[in-house]
Design an enzyme around this catalytic site. Sequence first.
Site, PDB file in Angstrom:
ATOM      1  N   ARG A   1       0.840  -1.184   0.000  1.00 26.79           N
ATOM      2  CA  ARG A   1       0.000   0.000   0.000  1.00 26.79           C
ATOM      3  C   ARG A   1       0.883   1.244   0.000  1.00 26.79           C
ATOM      4  O   ARG A   1       1.929   1.262   0.663  1.00 26.79           O
ATOM      5  CB  ARG A   1      -0.853  -0.031   1.274  1.00 26.79           C
ATOM      6  CG  ARG A   1      -1.823   1.114   1.447  1.00 26.79           C
ATOM      7  CD  ARG A   1      -2.956   1.015   0.488  1.00 26.79           C
ATOM      8  NE  ARG A   1      -4.115   1.791   0.921  1.00 26.79           N
ATOM      9  CZ  ARG A   1      -5.168   2.008   0.134  1.00 26.79           C
ATOM     10  NH1 ARG A   1      -5.208   1.508  -1.090  1.00 26.79           N
ATOM     11  NH2 ARG A   1      -6.198   2.694   0.572  1.00 26.79           N
TER      12      ARG A   1
ATOM     13  N   THR B   1      -9.660   0.392  -9.827  1.00 23.18           N
ATOM     14  CA  THR B   1      -8.773  -0.683  -9.387  1.00 23.18           C
ATOM     15  C   THR B   1      -8.892  -1.902 -10.294  1.00 23.18           C
ATOM     16  O   THR B   1      -9.748  -1.943 -11.169  1.00 23.18           O
ATOM     17  CB  THR B   1      -9.105  -1.063  -7.918  1.00 23.18           C
ATOM     18  OG1 THR B   1      -9.085   0.101  -7.134  1.00 23.18           O
ATOM     19  CG2 THR B   1      -8.197  -2.082  -7.323  1.00 23.18           C
TER      20      THR B   1
ATOM     21  N   THR C   1      -3.976  -0.939  -7.491  1.00 23.15           N
ATOM     22  CA  THR C   1      -4.753   0.249  -7.837  1.00 23.15           C
ATOM     23  C   THR C   1      -3.890   1.495  -7.930  1.00 23.15           C
ATOM     24  O   THR C   1      -2.756   1.509  -7.432  1.00 23.15           O
ATOM     25  CB  THR C   1      -5.835   0.482  -6.743  1.00 23.15           C
ATOM     26  OG1 THR C   1      -6.740   1.488  -7.171  1.00 23.15           O
ATOM     27  CG2 THR C   1      -5.228   0.911  -5.415  1.00 23.15           C
TER      28      THR C   1
ATOM     29  N   GLU D   1      -3.910   7.955  -3.768  1.00 22.08           N
ATOM     30  CA  GLU D   1      -4.323   7.101  -2.633  1.00 22.08           C
ATOM     31  C   GLU D   1      -4.496   7.882  -1.332  1.00 22.08           C
ATOM     32  O   GLU D   1      -5.232   7.445  -0.436  1.00 22.08           O
ATOM     33  CB  GLU D   1      -3.298   5.978  -2.444  1.00 22.08           C
ATOM     34  CG  GLU D   1      -3.909   4.659  -2.054  1.00 22.08           C
ATOM     35  CD  GLU D   1      -4.729   4.041  -3.169  1.00 22.08           C
ATOM     36  OE1 GLU D   1      -5.926   3.785  -2.929  1.00 22.08           O
ATOM     37  OE2 GLU D   1      -4.197   3.815  -4.263  1.00 22.08           O
TER      38      GLU D   1
ATOM     39  N   ASP E   1      -7.842   8.337   0.256  1.00 25.28           N
ATOM     40  CA  ASP E   1      -8.508   7.266   1.019  1.00 25.28           C
ATOM     41  C   ASP E   1      -8.423   7.511   2.532  1.00 25.28           C
ATOM     42  O   ASP E   1      -9.009   6.775   3.313  1.00 25.28           O
ATOM     43  CB  ASP E   1      -7.905   5.893   0.692  1.00 25.28           C
ATOM     44  CG  ASP E   1      -8.623   5.216  -0.471  1.00 25.28           C
ATOM     45  OD1 ASP E   1      -9.531   5.824  -1.050  1.00 25.28           O
ATOM     46  OD2 ASP E   1      -8.274   4.063  -0.799  1.00 25.28           O
TER      47      ASP E   1
ATOM     48  N   SER F   1      -7.793   0.812   3.233  1.00 28.01           N
ATOM     49  CA  SER F   1      -8.246   0.335   1.926  1.00 28.01           C
ATOM     50  C   SER F   1      -9.456  -0.570   2.084  1.00 28.01           C
ATOM     51  O   SER F   1      -9.810  -0.963   3.200  1.00 28.01           O
ATOM     52  CB  SER F   1      -7.110  -0.445   1.264  1.00 28.01           C
ATOM     53  OG  SER F   1      -7.578  -1.166   0.153  1.00 28.01           O
TER      54      SER F   1
ATOM     55  N   GLY G   1     -13.344  -1.789  -7.164  1.00 26.17           N
ATOM     56  CA  GLY G   1     -14.600  -1.093  -6.876  1.00 26.17           C
ATOM     57  C   GLY G   1     -14.643  -0.316  -5.586  1.00 26.17           C
ATOM     58  O   GLY G   1     -15.714  -0.164  -5.004  1.00 26.17           O
TER      59      GLY G   1
HETATM   60  N1  GLU Z   1      -8.453   3.104  -3.075  1.00 27.48           N
HETATM   61  C1  GLU Z   1      -9.370   2.011  -2.989  1.00 27.48           C
HETATM   62  C2  GLU Z   1      -8.990   1.075  -1.890  1.00 27.48           C
HETATM   63  O1  GLU Z   1      -7.873   0.979  -1.541  1.00 27.48           O
HETATM   64  C3  GLU Z   1      -9.370   1.244  -4.238  1.00 27.48           C
HETATM   65  C4  GLU Z   1      -9.694   2.121  -5.372  1.00 27.48           C
HETATM   66  C5  GLU Z   1     -11.022   1.830  -5.895  1.00 27.48           C
HETATM   67  O2  GLU Z   1     -11.303   0.661  -6.160  1.00 27.48           O
HETATM   68  O3  GLU Z   1     -11.761   2.776  -6.072  1.00 27.48           O
HETATM   69  O4  GLU Z   1      -9.801   0.396  -1.380  1.00 27.48           O
END
Ligand code: GLU
Length: 588
Positions: free
Chosen positions: A101, A403, A421, A442, A445, A464, A485
Amino acid sequence: MAARSPVNAALACGLVLSIVIAPATGAPVATGHGGAVATISAQASQAALTILNNGGNAVDAAVAAAATLGVTDPFSCGIGGGGFMVIYLARDKRVITIDHRETAPAKAGPTLFERDGKPIDFDTAVASGAAVGVPGTVRGWHEALERYGSMRFAQVLAPAIAVADTGFRVNATFNGLVDQNLAKFRQFTPTSALYLHDGKAIPTGTLLRNPDMARAYRAIASGGVKAFYEGPMARAIVDTVNRPPVAKGVNVRAGTMTLADLANYEARIRPALRSTYRGYELYGMPLPSSGGTTVAHALNILEGYDLKALPRAQAEHLYIEASRFAFADRNAYLADPEYIDAPLAGFLSKDFAATRRALISLQQAAPGAVAAGNPYAFQNDPSVPLLPPVRASIRPPPESLHTTHLTVSDKDGNVVAYTFTIESWGGSGIVVPGYGFLLNNEMTDFDFAGPHPNVPEAGKRPRSSMAPTIALKDGKPAFSVGSPGGATIITTVLQTIVNYVDFGMPMHQAVDAPRISQRNAATTSVEPGFGGSAQATALARFGQRWESPPEEIGAANALVFNPDGTVTAVSESKRHGAGTALVQRRGH
Ligand code: GLU
């Protein structure tokens, strides 16, 4: 099933192969012996098969497929981002995970996305240098290959380099993603140069080459992991983050990444998160992904119902409600375990799940978001004080639907489930000049405002939802599943498991079925065509309500290890332009 020579020939000339075996349902499915692969890209599945046919193992093939996805699916994933790999090691009969990550740069802090004490707008935060976390993908691939692979970067990157050099045809999905992101991509000159034609999305059918990405991969192939984290490529990344290459008149927030942030980046080898469900052992991603933990918690809630025996609509109602309660708890407690002491033992206990189940009505949907429960009471550790629940994030950051997930097995029984991703479609929107890859966003998030376990801190990994999962039964791999997703990753994995284990659907049906995603909100996300269906009408009788507009959810890939010793690879029939499932030798 595809022989080695046509695959190599196709890769060499950049042809888009679509060796997709379509059963009655339309899902790409292949059953046979030897290794197997399912990805959302024909070229990536071919790359994995080529590596398997050349004697590589599942880890080698997974990295080859991932690198190829970085070329053909650059808006979902790539070396500018990070991910989570779950590996079943057949010889040792154990499952490990590689957390690569992205981390917050050392100069980042809780006010990363604040202005005048208030959180900034999400889209403004995304298209910025400040959104970029220190990329983990190349370090993750390196650890995977060094520890568990049998090939070197030069071998596994070769198929991706061939596709980047010779090009591939832009398809409608690719064109549509650029079109959706025009406003973001236009802000950055190297991104416009690569993905726009005359200010518009690169047209469907265009042969797209990415010699800069081939150059980046070649540097890694010859120089190894250091070629990314130190030297010219590292300098280019830091310059791009801190002085984003914007078009005239555009202003975006700059980042604060340093060469030390890159040089110090570490992947983490973590024990997989183990849970059980109706005789299966599930191995998923531990924190900082909330994926494995939340899937396990929701299944613990569901395990108390005899879903098989219930009318289908009622069983689906319970799936929706279990997910609602699991998300309330996820949103309140989960974050990077190196920064917060999440009450995991309590969170994952079947007794805590029972208290959540007790709040679910068999007949009636909760009217909206529910409050978090108190897993601290189930820690079973007298030294842990029974803290009151922390404040739940009422509105978690708006993760969306990007992703990619891929899965590979080999003839020796090793299995890889890998989700990676760059966060939003096209990440931050910033291509690194001269290297052809997009940088992630990222950092968005993280929760934008605290106090909350998931606020930005120096070196921290944002929470995540990625949930690559490998299930064992009687000590042997039974299936693997995962999806992209954002937060819907968790519900797609959960729903696919329920479809397969409880409703007895074959995996291709479990994957194909309409997706229903409840994440502790008044309404539940559904896909186009669901509203008005018999299934929707039956669920509406339980008070379930649907989010509008409907949107495609996820793009799952799965493997099933059959009792007769064969393996079945399954990909999507329609979502994200359809995937490709291949096995080394077809047939039962
Ligand atoms: N950033 C998201 C995660 O780590 C994944 C990105 C996405 O699927 O939109 O869960």
